[in-house]
Design a protein around this motif. Structure first.
Motif, PDB file in Angstrom:
ATOM      1  N   ARG A 143      -6.894   0.627  10.192  1.00 19.50           N
ATOM      2  CA  ARG A 143      -8.308   0.230  10.247  1.00 19.50           C
ATOM      3  C   ARG A 143      -8.675  -0.656   9.070  1.00 19.50           C
ATOM      4  N   SER A 144      -8.166  -0.339   7.892  1.00 20.15           N
ATOM      5  CA  SER A 144      -8.500  -1.133   6.710  1.00 20.15           C
ATOM      6  C   SER A 144      -7.957  -2.550   6.805  1.00 20.15           C
ATOM      7  N   TYR A 172       0.835  -1.201   0.000  1.00 17.79           N
ATOM      8  CA  TYR A 172       0.000   0.000   0.000  1.00 17.79           C
ATOM      9  C   TYR A 172       0.869   1.249   0.000  1.00 17.79           C
ATOM     10  N   HIS A 208      -5.900   5.229   9.028  1.00 23.50           N
ATOM     11  CA  HIS A 208      -6.816   4.636   8.052  1.00 23.50           C
ATOM     12  C   HIS A 208      -6.279   3.293   7.552  1.00 23.50           C
TER      13      HIS A 208
END
Length: 285
Positions: free
Chosen positions: A205-206, A189, A202
Motif C-alpha cells: 500500500r505504501s 525497506y 502495508h
C-alpha cells in the motif's frame, strides 16, 4: 575584478576533503564579447549555467550553441573550449567539483560527455542553489561544516538539473524505471526494517501497489517472494550474530523474532543446524 569580465566573483572551498563528492569552487561572471577559454582540459568537473546572453561550447568534437537556461558540463580529461557571443555575451554561473561518485551522479541526471548540455532549466532555481554554494565558503572558522553545506547545495542543484533533463526518457522507460525503483525501495525497506514486524500488505500500500502485483513483480526481479527475501535477510544476519557472544534470545530479538524457540526452529529448518549447534560448529572450525 577579472580584466576579461565586467563582473567576476569566485569562492574557493578551503578544505576539499570528501573523496565521494566535493565542491572545489563556485563563481559567477559576465565575460566580455568573444571571451574564450580553451582548447584545454581540466582534471575536475565544471558546470556552467547560462543566465542570459549567448555563447558556443565545444567538447569531444561536438559543438553546442548555448543561451539562457542552458547548462554545459566540462568533463575531466575531455578537450573543451567555449566562447562568448560577439553581440550578446553570456552571463553565467558555475561550480567545479570532483569525487568518485561524480560521473555516476551526472549519468543519473542524463548528462554524459556525449550529451554535455542540459537545456531549458529554471535559472531562478538554479541561481538560488549556486548562490548558496558560494555562500557556504564565506566563513572559514569551521571549514568541515562549510564543505558539508556546499555538498548539500550541489546535490540540490544536480537534482534540479535532473528534473529538467527528462526529454530523453520515453513513457515506456518511465513506467519501467518506476517499477524498478519501487522494487528497489521495497528491497531497501526489508533490508532496513527486518528487525520489525513487517507487513507486506502495508508495504504494498505504501508503494501504491496491490499486494498480489507487488509480490509478482518482486519475484520476477529477485527470484523470491518478499517474505522469502525477508526471511533470508533475517537468517543471514542471525548467522553473523551467532559468531558473537550474544545469547540465542538476543540474536532472535535482533533479527525480528520475539520467540526464541520459534526462531531456533526456523533457523534449523533454514541452515540444517540449531543455532546452538551452529555456534559450536563455528568454534570447532
Amino acid at each position: 575584478m577579472n580584466s576579461e569580465h565586467t563582473y567576476f566573483d569566485v569562492r574557493i572551498n578551503p578544505l576539499h576533503s570528501n573523496p565521494d563528492l566535493s565542491v572545489l569552487f563556485s563563481g559567477e561572471g559576465k565575460p566580455l564579447p568573444q571571451h574564450k577559454m580553451g582548447p584545454a582540459v581540466h582534471d575536475y568537473y565544471l558546470i556552467h549555467t547560462v543566465l542570459s546572453g549567448n555563447g558556443i561550447f565545444e567538447i569531444g568534437g561536438r559543438t553546442y550553441t548555448c543561451s539562457t537556461g542552458d547548462t554545459f558540463i566540462i568533463y575531466p580529461g575531455e578537450l573543451f573550449s567555449y566562447i562568448a557571443d560577439a553581440d550578446t555575451p553570456w552571463h553565467y554561473i558555475w561550480v567545479a567539483f570532483t569525487g568518485r561518485s561524480a560521473s555516476t551522479t551526472l549519468s543519473h541526471i542524463g548528462a554524459t560527455p556525449e550529451q554535455a548540455v542540459i537545456s531549458n532549466s529554471n535559472t531562478r532555481k538554479l541561481r538560488h542553489y549556486y548562490r548558496h554554494i558560494r555562500a557556504s565558503f564565506q566563513q572559514t572558522e569551521f571549514p568541515e561544516l562549510e564543505e558539508l553545506e556546499s555538498e548539500g547545495w550541489l546535490k540540490l542543484l544536480l537534482r534540479e538539473l535532473g528534473r529538467t533533463n527528462t526529454h530523453h526518457i520515453t513513457t515506456k522507460q518511465i513506467a519501467e524505471t518506476d517499477i524498478q525503483r519501487q522494487i528497489g525501495q521495497a528491497i531497501r525497506y526489508l533490508e532496513l526494517q527486518y528487525t520489525q514486524a513487517v507487513s507486506i500488505e502495508h508495504l504494498a500500500r505504501s508503494l501504491g501497489y496491490h499486494r498480489t502485483y507487488l509480490c509478482k513483480m518482486f519475484k520476477q526481479s529477485t527470484g523470491s517472494s518478499p517474505m522469502q527475501y525477508l526471511f533470508n535477510i533475517r537468517m543471514e544476519r542471525a548467522k553473523q550474530l551467532l559468531q558473537t557472544a550474544m545469547t540465542i534470545d538476543q540474536v532472535a530479538s535482533s533479527v525480528g523474532f520475539n520467540d526464541a524457540l520459534y526462531f531456533s526452529k526456523q533457523f534449523h529448518k533454514w541452515s540444517g543446524s540449531a543455532p546452538s549447534v551452529y555456534r559450536k560448529e563455528l568454534r570447532n572450525v
